[in-house]
Design a protein around this motif. Structure first.
Motif, PDB file in Angstrom:
ATOM      1  N   LYS A  12      -1.432   6.708  18.572  1.00 25.65           N
ATOM      2  CA  LYS A  12      -0.866   8.104  17.857  1.00 25.65           C
ATOM      3  C   LYS A  12      -0.810   9.078  18.512  1.00 25.65           C
ATOM      4  O   LYS A  12       0.028   9.872  18.218  1.00 25.65           O
ATOM      5  N   ARG A 131      -1.216   8.099   7.366  1.00 19.66           N
ATOM      6  CA  ARG A 131      -1.184   6.806   7.136  1.00 19.66           C
ATOM      7  C   ARG A 131      -2.019   6.346   6.052  1.00 19.66           C
ATOM      8  O   ARG A 131      -1.676   5.521   5.094  1.00 19.66           O
ATOM      9  N   ASN A 135      -1.349   4.582   2.116  1.00 16.15           N
ATOM     10  CA  ASN A 135      -1.836   3.538   1.698  1.00 16.15           C
ATOM     11  C   ASN A 135      -2.660   3.740   0.572  1.00 16.15           C
ATOM     12  O   ASN A 135      -2.491   2.940  -0.279  1.00 16.15           O
TER      13      ASN A 135
ATOM     14  N   TYR B  83       4.055   8.118   1.615  1.00 16.94           N
ATOM     15  CA  TYR B  83       4.472   7.177   2.342  1.00 16.94           C
ATOM     16  C   TYR B  83       5.803   7.199   2.860  1.00 16.94           C
ATOM     17  O   TYR B  83       6.168   7.116   4.143  1.00 16.94           O
ATOM     18  N   SER B  84       6.708   7.649   1.967  1.00 17.11           N
ATOM     19  CA  SER B  84       8.342   7.705   2.572  1.00 17.11           C
ATOM     20  C   SER B  84       8.142   9.162   3.746  1.00 17.11           C
ATOM     21  O   SER B  84       9.000   8.699   4.713  1.00 17.11           O
ATOM     22  N   PHE B  86       6.047  10.171   5.594  1.00 17.95           N
ATOM     23  CA  PHE B  86       5.370  10.110   6.934  1.00 17.95           C
ATOM     24  C   PHE B  86       5.941   9.034   7.739  1.00 17.95           C
ATOM     25  O   PHE B  86       6.089   8.662   8.883  1.00 17.95           O
ATOM     26  N   THR B  87       6.766   7.989   7.031  1.00 13.43           N
ATOM     27  CA  THR B  87       7.238   6.629   7.796  1.00 13.43           C
ATOM     28  C   THR B  87       8.746   6.938   7.922  1.00 13.43           C
ATOM     29  O   THR B  87       9.293   6.357   8.418  1.00 13.43           O
ATOM     30  N   GLU B  89      10.878   5.852   5.728  1.00 17.91           N
ATOM     31  CA  GLU B  89      11.728   4.925   5.029  1.00 17.91           C
ATOM     32  C   GLU B  89      11.837   5.251   3.542  1.00 17.91           C
ATOM     33  O   GLU B  89      11.275   6.112   3.180  1.00 17.91           O
ATOM     34  N   LYS B 108      10.602  17.324   7.028  1.00 17.12           N
ATOM     35  CA  LYS B 108       9.956  16.377   7.976  1.00 17.12           C
ATOM     36  C   LYS B 108      10.138  16.978   9.517  1.00 17.12           C
ATOM     37  O   LYS B 108       9.143  17.071  10.213  1.00 17.12           O
TER      38      LYS B 108
END
Lengths: 190, 190
Positions: A12, A131, A135, B83-84, B86-87, B89, B108
DNA sequence: AGAAAGCCTTGTTTTAGGTCAATGCACAGC
DNA sequence: GCTGTGCATTGACCTAAAACAAGGCTTTCT
């Protein structure tokens, strides 16, 4: 043992060799046998724990005496009663080993000090938490929006290892289901 | 408008006057009328949003067309499809205004840059996420371990404002219950 | 080896909460 | 001032999953 943690951190953020060495001083190691407690309900959670080897579960016992799994952590995961650890108040979670485990512990004081001493580690935890939040959001949604079958389907997709790693009744509890229900779902799905 | 954000940040970390001024450049402001979307399912969540005024909800629509509330945020809260965001996606969440809202948005790219430019802000977000994780853990436990009545009781204890701020059917959805069930619980409890 | 504990499965019964449907109210828009 | 929409309530019915119960298979302990 310690290099597993370093390796995990390096995924990370970038640590210098010097930082990696200094980091070691903030942690203590601990081994637990299967069934031993790391933390009990009512205690203040004084340590955040990195799992080097083995599997632990965190859970609450409700009034009916039923164990409700909050989290299952194995190699590469962090475990704590986050509410208690961060606020310093008494916690509600129990944490114990479901296999023999090797752990690295950092106390709240050392954690706070580390955040001051090594900004890169504050950064590491920020990223880790990003993360983790994502989750937990997914888990919350699956709890409120999915039925038993969908919950089970999602978990074996997202964490296929989990099924082989822990007894089924713990998986059931993690999903908020009974072991019987999971058993029936498995039967139905094949 | 911006001072509300600064004030909120100062509750967790210490900003210099200079930092507080520079910070402003990372954000853009935005107003939405009631019912307008901030984010729609299938989009990539490009912004993290600080709520200056008003209330928003984030939710998923399931196959039956039912809205499942992931989160309700008002003044002083951050909203995103974590989720979106940070990733990078595509996300599953919709976010829209349930009152007219005033927002501060950070993209971001700006967020990532900010983490590099101002370590104090990485620290701020780490602390923010710590609290957030603890809250989400409690919500997860209440989802798997509590019955409808206990869930309702917990939420009116923890967030008494919420009841006055949002319509009851949204509260119900947040808890993973139907409006009818919440209505019956309320009746029973008085 | 034998006993005990832990775990999974399967069947039956029960229940909490969902679904469906109807009514009433309050407010917004024309 | 009416109409439509959104929201809460209440009642009747239904269903998914829990609870209860029993049996069998492993693993662990003595």
């Amino acid at each position: 043992m310690f290099d597993i943690l370093i390796q995990h951190i390096q995924e990370k953020v970038q640590l210098t060799a010097d930082e990696a060495v200094r980091l070691q001083d903030y942690f203590t190691s601990k081994k637990l046998r299967k069934r031993q407690y790391l933390l009990q309900e009512g205690e203040v959670c004084k340590y955040m724990t990195f799992v080097v080897q083995g599997v632990l579960k965190s859970y609450v016992i409700d009034e009916r005496g039923i164990e409700n799994i909050n989290f299952i952590g194995w190699e590469g995961w962090w475990m704590a009663d986050s509410y208690s650890f961060f606020t310093g108040e008494k916690g509600v979670l129990n944490i114990d080993a479901i296999e023999d485990v090797e752990l690295l512990l950092i106390s709240k004081e050392q954690y706070d000090q580390l955040m001051i001493d090594m900004p890169v580690m504050s950064n590491y935890f920020r990223i880790l938490y990003e993360r983790s939040l994502a989750n937990k959001d997914r888990r919350i949604l699956s709890n409120i929006a999915y039925n038993a079958e969908e919950k089970y389907a999602q978990i074996i997709t997202c964490y296929p290892d989990l099924v082989n790693r822990i007894p089924q009744h713990l998986l059931a509890s993690y999903l908020g289901l009974t072991p019987e229900t999971v058993s029936r779902i498995k039967k139905k799905m094949k």
